[in-house]
Design a protein around this motif. Structure first.
Motif, PDB file in Angstrom:
ATOM      1  N   ASN A  85      36.666  75.558  63.024  1.00  0.00           N
ATOM      2  CA  ASN A  85      37.111  74.794  64.073  1.00  0.00           C
ATOM      3  C   ASN A  85      36.303  74.289  64.889  1.00  0.00           C
ATOM      4  O   ASN A  85      35.739  75.313  65.877  1.00  0.00           O
ATOM      5  CB  ASN A  85      38.395  75.250  64.799  1.00  0.00           C
ATOM      6  CG  ASN A  85      38.948  74.379  65.670  1.00  0.00           C
ATOM      7  OD1 ASN A  85      38.844  73.120  65.894  1.00  0.00           O
ATOM      8  ND2 ASN A  85      39.416  75.061  66.712  1.00  0.00           N
ATOM      9  N   ASP A 112      35.115  78.849  68.578  1.00  0.00           N
ATOM     10  CA  ASP A 112      35.745  79.344  67.260  1.00  0.00           C
ATOM     11  C   ASP A 112      34.688  79.708  66.031  1.00  0.00           C
ATOM     12  O   ASP A 112      34.744  80.778  65.364  1.00  0.00           O
ATOM     13  CB  ASP A 112      36.740  78.435  66.895  1.00  0.00           C
ATOM     14  CG  ASP A 112      37.962  78.379  67.532  1.00  0.00           C
ATOM     15  OD1 ASP A 112      37.994  79.307  68.407  1.00  0.00           O
ATOM     16  OD2 ASP A 112      39.008  77.728  67.300  1.00  0.00           O
ATOM     17  N   ASP A 158      37.377  73.298  69.671  1.00  0.00           N
ATOM     18  CA  ASP A 158      37.484  73.979  70.940  1.00  0.00           C
ATOM     19  C   ASP A 158      36.050  74.028  71.740  1.00  0.00           C
ATOM     20  O   ASP A 158      35.855  74.562  72.917  1.00  0.00           O
ATOM     21  CB  ASP A 158      37.835  75.449  70.685  1.00  0.00           C
ATOM     22  CG  ASP A 158      39.379  75.691  70.230  1.00  0.00           C
ATOM     23  OD1 ASP A 158      39.925  74.653  70.207  1.00  0.00           O
ATOM     24  OD2 ASP A 158      39.515  76.777  70.096  1.00  0.00           O
TER      25      ASP A 158
HETATM   26 CA    CA Z   1      40.177  78.697  69.188  1.00  0.00          CA
END
Ligand code: CA
Ligand code: GDP
Length: 319
Positions: free
Chosen positions: A36, A51, A39
């Motif tokens: 991901n 992440d 973030d």
């Molecule tokens: Ca995260």
């Protein structure tokens, strides 16, 4: 060794635990992780990708095991100095960790693809599985609270997840392009595992990249999600609060609802056995087993049980 092609969709801490479990299992050989990037945020002029770094440091055994994020044997001299200069230092960035952010920022400025930067960092830290990005473009999760919109890290780190979440937006997702590597990996997978990650801000952000969810729906892969909830609560983090504020139930049903268009199976904890009949009614295969992962053995055992279960059910469905 197995020749099963596996894709893991992973956020930070929960995602990294599942990734480490697969890396330690007999299923490591043809497994890749999609992480991901939503973030991500700039701090002190540096591009930080929490992440992805959690995945790299965990898979490279460089992670601080107590916290589950950041480098082990870390120091904070630079941050202390920035604080004395009057800078905001609520985002904890250690001296060793800052080398990653400086390196990433420099390469981004040179126009290197975000995916390639991750590959180079993963090589440097000896990450035991390949890490792919859903997109090379910038997507940033924003959280709307009663006092206005916050960046994800402002909400998560500075405000410690205290504000009520009214709405989540993946800024930039509508114009992001999925990487060909992620789309290809999904298309050729036998099994797609959704890690026990935050379904809204970790997995939801990956699925928000145009083309990714569609690729999962179109693939022939068997798709299995491991629930991040145990007894209806998160092990860590705000996923339960976020589900509730978005009108979803804080149990296996709430997790399932985000994944209903592609899910074949779910792994839930013994403590959530009560959710089993409802999940069966949705046509899901369900494995009930302890899902708390503390040690390397716990991670490997849970992911091995999950893959064994998926393989067995996949064969039954094909028969
Ligand atoms: Ca995260
Ligand atoms: P983040 O990006 O660091 O917030 O991490 P993720 O989104 O990958 O994972 C957060 C979720 O992981 C939380 O909802 C936790 O409940 C879940 N989680 C963490 N450790 C475990 C575990 O050992 N077992 C299970 N089932 N869930 C876990």
């Amino acid at each position: 060794m197995s020749d099963l092609t596996i894709t893991l969709l992973a956020g930070g801490v929960g995602g990294a635990k599942a990734a480490e479990g697969l890396a330690a299992s007999i299923y490591a050989a043809n497994t890749q992780v999609i992480g991901n990037i939503a973030d991500d945020e700039e701090f002190h002029g540096l591009w930080v990708s929490p992440d992805i770094d959690t995945l790299i440091y965990s898979l490279g055994n460089q992670i601080d095991r107590e916290r589950g994020w950041g480098r082990k044997n870390e120091s904070y001299r630079l941050l202390e100095e920035l604080s004395l200069l009057g800078q905001d230092t609520w985002m904890t960035l250690g001296d060793l960790d800052l080398a990653t952010h400086i390196y990433r920022t420099e390469l981004r400025k040179q126009g290197v693809r975000a995916s390639h930067i991750v590959q180079r960092l993963a090589k440097r830290y000896g990450a035991s599985l390949p890490i792919l990005l859903p997109t090379d473009d910038v997507v940033q999760t924003q959280v709307n609270t009663p006092s206005g919109w916050l960046s994800f890290q402002q909400y998560f780190v500075r405000e410690q997840c205290k504000p009520e979440v009214l709405e989540v937006d993946y800024k930039g997702a509508n114009i992001a392009r999925a990487t060909s590597e992620a789309l290809f990996q999904i298309a050729k997978s036998d099994l797609i595992i959704i890690a026990p990650s935050n379904p809204i801000v970790s997995i939801g952000a990956i699925l928000a990249t145009p083309g990714i969810q569609q690729a999962i729906e179109n693939s022939n892969a068997y798709v299995l999600a491991i629930s991040p909830l145990i007894a209806g609560k998160t092990v860590k983090g705000p996923a339960d609060k976020m589900l509730a504020s978005m009108g979803l139930s804080t149990d296996s049903k709430g997790i399932y609802q985000g994944y209903s268009s592609f899910l074949d199976a779910m792994v839930i904890d013994e403590a959530d056995r009560g959710d089993l009949p409802w999940l069966h009614d949705q046509g899901l295969d369900v494995l009930v087993t302890p899902t708390l992962m503390k040690t390397r053995e716990d991670k490997c055992a849970l992911l091995t049980r999950a893959v064994d279960f998926a393989q067995q059910r996949r064969k039954q469905r094909a028969a």
